[in-house]
Design a protein around this motif. Structure first.
Motif, PDB file in Angstrom:
ATOM      1  N   LEU A  22      -3.217   0.197  -3.996  1.00  0.00           N
ATOM      2  CA  LEU A  22      -4.332   0.056  -3.060  1.00  0.00           C
ATOM      3  C   LEU A  22      -4.833  -1.371  -3.110  1.00  0.00           C
ATOM      4  N   ILE A  57       0.854  -1.184   0.000  1.00  0.00           N
ATOM      5  CA  ILE A  57       0.000   0.000   0.000  1.00  0.00           C
ATOM      6  C   ILE A  57       0.890   1.235   0.000  1.00  0.00           C
ATOM      7  N   TRP A  75      -9.074  -4.997  -0.447  1.00  0.00           N
ATOM      8  CA  TRP A  75      -9.849  -4.815   0.784  1.00  0.00           C
ATOM      9  C   TRP A  75      -9.993  -3.342   1.148  1.00  0.00           C
ATOM     10  N   LEU A  76      -8.945  -2.547   0.849  1.00  0.00           N
ATOM     11  CA  LEU A  76      -9.005  -1.123   1.164  1.00  0.00           C
ATOM     12  C   LEU A  76      -9.930  -0.401   0.189  1.00  0.00           C
TER      13      LEU A  76
END
Length: 314
Positions: free
Chosen positions: A276, A251, A279-280
């Motif tokens: 990214l 990330i 899940w984010l």
């Protein structure tokens, strides 16, 4: 009686399946045992470089028998070239760039290699006086032959690539056609790609370098500058190659630079990269949806309150 008959049928079926399985195992073992395994040790590429017409150049190929049986191996030369930007190898039997295969003579064309042992076979490339200038490419092949007993049924073949060119009217010409860096990723690696063209008649080296910086800093957090990846570009071909940072953070926001050098020309491409994880992204979308839902709910509540008639005075 019926139960006993049914049990007999089931037992026979189990034995039949087991027999087929065991037969397959032994068949597979026999097939594996009947295939010799060869490997080239030492130089996989013999890069001779410039060759003068009328002169001779020596080379050697070392081949090991990695199987559990003696192997009869023959040595011969074929052409070598590539297809497409991915550089899939091909072994032409003729062509202007494969004339060298006819100039190769082996010290011995056949050898018996015991299990686990290796042999070195010397060869000489004699360049004709009238050889045309430009790149010449070959593969020195080592291939198993069926033995007298018929034990070896499948051929194994390995080779050493010969990269060279004949002196004379040669042209070195390289062009960097394109560069590419993916700007949005859901996971590592950070990858930079480039397509390089050789527009001359001799092979060239292309160097590929990847540098990665934090968003607000010029201090490298990753670089391949001290150990650039070098690839050979053959005449009249275009080659695509990628350099990656597999251990990049999962990330973050970064700035990546791709540097490609060929024939004295250098191209630098730079791009910001966002990584990214899925899940984010899902979490951000859920948060946005929740905020939008909350705003709509509040707006609707206020609108209802505004449209509600005022209470009548008594």
């Amino acid at each position: 009686m019926k139960i006993k008959h049914l049990a007999t049928k089931i037992l026979c079926g189990i034995l039949l399946v087991a027999g087929i399985a065991v037969s397959g195992i032994f068949t597979g073992f026999a097939q594996a045992a009947s295939t010799a395994v060869l490997s080239v040790e030492g130089e996989l590429i013999n890069r001779i470089g410039e060759m003068q017409p009328g002169k001779s150049y020596d080379g050697v190929i070392k081949v090991r028998n990695k199987s559990n049986m003696e192997a009869d191996v023959k040595f011969y030369a074929t052409g070598y070239y590539v297809e497409g930007e991915s550089y899939a190898p091909v072994y032409p039997e003729e062509g202007d760039r494969a004339l060298i295969m006819k100039w190769v003579e082996f010290e011995e064309e056949k050898a018996k290699i015991a299990p686990g042992e290796a042999v070195e076979v010397k060869y000489t490339i004699s360049v004709p006086k009238d050889a045309p200038a430009g790149g010449q490419y070959a593969t020195i092949m080592a291939e198993t032959e069926p033995d007298e007993s018929g034990t070896i049924q499948a051929n194994a073949r390995v080779g050493q690539i010969v990269i060279s060119y004949v002196s004379g009217e040669t042209t070195k010409c390289g062009k960097i056609q394109s560069t590419s860096i993916a700007g949005f990723l859901v996971n590592p690696p950070i990858t930079a790609s480039a397509i390089v063209e050789n527009c001359g008649n001799v092979d060239l080296d292309a160097e590929y370098i990847l540098k990665v910086y934090p968003l607000f800093s010029d201090e490298e957090i990753y670089t391949t500058e001290e150990n650039p990846e070098t690839k050979i570009i053959l005449p009249d071909t275009r080659r695509m190659h990628s350099v990656s940072w597999a251990a990049a953070p999962s990330i973050g926001i970064f700035r990546a630079e791709e540097i490609v050098r060929i024939n004295g020309e250098e191209t630098v491409a730079s791009k910001f990269i966002v990584i990214l994880p899925i899940w984010l992204i899902v979490l951000i979308l859920v948060a946005i949806a929740a905020i939008v839902f909350r705003v709509i709910t509040i707006s609707k509540t206020r609108k209802q309150a505004t449209n509600r008639p005022a209470p009548k005075k008594k």
